[in-house]
Enzyme design. Structure first.
Site, PDB file in Angstrom:
ATOM      1  N   GLU A   1      -4.836   6.247   6.264  1.00  0.00           N
ATOM      2  CA  GLU A   1      -4.899   5.669   4.921  1.00  0.00           C
ATOM      3  C   GLU A   1      -5.266   6.826   4.012  1.00  0.00           C
ATOM      4  O   GLU A   1      -6.419   7.250   3.971  1.00  0.00           O
ATOM      5  CB  GLU A   1      -5.927   4.522   4.907  1.00  0.00           C
ATOM      6  CG  GLU A   1      -5.731   3.584   3.748  1.00  0.00           C
ATOM      7  CD  GLU A   1      -6.588   3.958   2.573  1.00  0.00           C
ATOM      8  OE1 GLU A   1      -6.095   4.723   1.710  1.00  0.00           O
ATOM      9  OE2 GLU A   1      -7.736   3.508   2.517  1.00  0.00           O
TER      10      GLU A   1
ATOM     11  N   CYS B   1      -8.918   5.020  -3.534  1.00  0.00           N
ATOM     12  CA  CYS B   1      -7.506   5.383  -3.298  1.00  0.00           C
ATOM     13  C   CYS B   1      -6.569   4.450  -4.047  1.00  0.00           C
ATOM     14  O   CYS B   1      -5.403   4.771  -4.250  1.00  0.00           O
ATOM     15  CB  CYS B   1      -7.181   5.316  -1.812  1.00  0.00           C
ATOM     16  SG  CYS B   1      -8.248   6.359  -0.835  1.00  0.00           S
TER      17      CYS B   1
HETATM   18  C1  SIN Z   1     -10.010   2.965  -0.756  1.00  0.00           C
HETATM   19  O1  SIN Z   1     -10.433   3.617  -1.652  1.00  0.00           O
HETATM   20  O2  SIN Z   1      -9.130   3.411  -0.043  1.00  0.00           O
HETATM   21  C2  SIN Z   1     -10.522   1.608  -0.378  1.00  0.00           C
HETATM   22  C3  SIN Z   1     -10.434   0.653  -1.449  1.00  0.00           C
HETATM   23  C4  SIN Z   1     -10.600  -0.774  -0.990  1.00  0.00           C
HETATM   24  O3  SIN Z   1     -10.544  -1.090   0.208  1.00  0.00           O
HETATM   25  O4  SIN Z   1     -10.779  -1.615  -1.851  1.00  0.00           O
END
Ligand code: SIN
Length: 484
Positions: free
Chosen positions: A247, A281
């Protein structure tokens, strides 16, 4: 706050000279120390996970589910204590940390819900000369490497499905934020997890991860972090053909169509863009607004961004804490400066804010109008509280601009017309789409991306399947076997 490592059920306290300091993200003060483990410790963790594997893999599904639910319950019971740890090590506002604890608990419930499905399934016997079935088996020992922005939830979403599937795990949290992971391991031991099923170590990332990839007994690695590191892991995983879930970075577009409710769009932009001070992200990074409403959207977003209190996450009402490092501040500032140099107009923010007795890493919520696709903020992932706004003349042009990136994690579309958002959701090249919302995180839904944002899914049944190896068994009835 506990700073020990867990290997084979034994707690290993930091030793003088071989430890890392954990700092309060807002004040910079040392909270505690954790061990600095290298490749020998990484191998010891694998030994422990290998040893624990046969009995955990044989544990009844109902017992695994019970344990996962007890963990979810304990996380909720201890939500205030855990939120304090998250806020201390990440710096995010307490309300967001409480939300992260709930989100983490949901991953344990969601994985528990999946266990009844993990049974042998008969296949239709088309030739009447055999019985055939498919049986789920745990992949084996799996590794989790987690980031600093959601130090509890990102481990929860890797540990819960791994345990549901019958795998044992070695985990390495980010150097900046190991305490939430240690607290989760502690809770798992308290609720009765067998020794060695989870092992959490802290230390030099390269030495630890290389030791795991070279070991041959670690059969999967799940990583959340940068695309750059993801590429290195793909190379490292090749020699032992280690299964990966990656991820990675995101560069989410936020589309505001001409008929969108601007109030709804602005509220959602504030929630999505400034969560963890823009360090997620899935943060909207590129605002692409229909030219007919671009000025109104920019003006209202500016007013809303100016109203967000910046400060120490523990202070009631604070909405933005610090960025994680000086490098993070420099990267956001460089994107702002580049945008200004290329004709962008800073409507608010654009610089750091002084917070008394704290590190110099608080960045003001920033809105830039007149952004263009060639600017760095449109080309590179931001990971900070910067909202650059570009405008486009029609829907097709908006989609083209949204998809003009190798990243593909999340995308957002705002319109009062359900068919227009459905049209956009179909065309956006990413793994997650929010229609008239940025609140898309859900432990029961598949989280993950495509392209440079990686592959694999976390959450719900998709998350558990990542830890399963399906075995097809075909048994001929010897007395009736007929050659094809
Ligand atoms: C992330 O920043 O990858 C995770 C965000 C989320 O699971 O809400």
């Amino acid at each position: 706050m506990r700073g020990a490592n867990l290997i084979g059920g034994q707690w290993i306290e930091p030793a003088d000279g071989a430890c890392l300091c954990v700092h309060d993200a807002a004040t910079g003060e040392i909270i505690t120390r954790v061990p600095a483990i290298g490749s020998a410790g990484a191998k010891a963790a694998v030994e422990a996970a290998v040893h624990a594997l046969p009995s955990w893999a044989e544990t009844r599904l109902a017992d695994r589910a019970d344990l996962l639910r007890r963990c979810a319950h304990r996380l909720r019971e201890q939500r205030t204590r855990l939120a304090d740890i998250i806020t201390a090590e990440v710096g995010k506002p307490l309300a967001e940390s409480l939300g992260e604890v709930d989100y983490s608990a949901d991953y344990f419930d969601s994985a528990a819900d999946e266990t009844p499905r993990l049974t042998t399934q008969a296949l239709p016997n088309r030739r009447h000369d055999r019985a055939q079935w498919v049986q789920p088996e745990p992949i084996g020992v799996v590794a989790a490497v987690t980031p600093w922005n959601f130090p509890l939830a990102m481990l929860a979403r890797k540990t819960a499905p791994a345990l549901a599937a019958g795998c044992t795990q070695v985990a390495k949290p980010a150097e900046e934020t190991p305490l939430s992971a240690i607290a989760l391991a502690e809770i798992l031991m308290e609720v009765g997890l067998t020794k060695g099923v989870i092992n959490v170590i802290t230390g030099a990332p390269e030495a630890i991860v290389n030791a795991w990839l070279e070991d041959g007994r670690v059969r999967k690695l799940s990583f959340t972090g940068s695309t750059e590191v993801g590429r290195l892991l793909m190379r490292g995983a090749a020699s032992n053909v280690v299964r990966l879930s990656l991820e990675l970075g995101g560069h989410a577009p936020f589309l505001v169509f001409a008929d969108a409710d601007i109030g709804v769009s602005v509220d959602a932009a504030i929630l999505g863009k400034f969560r963890v001070a823009g360090q997620t992200c899935i943060c909207p990074n590129r605002f692409i607004v229909h030219a007919s409403v671009a000025d109104e959207f920019a003006q209202r977003l500016t007013v809303a961004a100016q109203a967000l209190p910046v400060g120490v996450g523990r202070t009631p009402g604070v909405r933005l804490g610090p960025l994680i490092s000086d490098e993070a501040v420099a990267r956001v500032q460089a994107q702002v400066d580049d945008a200004v140099a290329h004709g962008g107009r800073v409507l608010t923010g654009g610089r750091t804010v002084h917070v008394p007795d704290c590190v110099d890493r608080f960045f003001a919520p920033t809105v830039i109008a007149g952004a263009t696709p060639s600017m760095r903020c449109f080309q590179e992932e931001t990971f900070g509280p910067l909202a650059p706004i570009a405008s486009a003349e029609d829907d097709e042009a908006m989609i083209r601009l949204a998809n003009a990136t190798p990243f593909g994690l999340a995308g957002y579309a705002f319109s009062a017309d359900a068919s227009r958002v459905a049209w956009a959701a179909k065309r956006l090249q990413c793994g997650i789409v929010g229609c008239n919302t940025t609140t898309v995180s859900d432990a029961y839904a598949p989280f993950g991306g495509r392209g440079w944002s990686g592959f694999g899914r976390e959450g719900g049944r998709w998350g558990v399947d990542e830890y399963i190896s399906w075995k097809y068994v075909c048994e001929a009835h010897s007395d009736r076997t007929t050659p094809r």
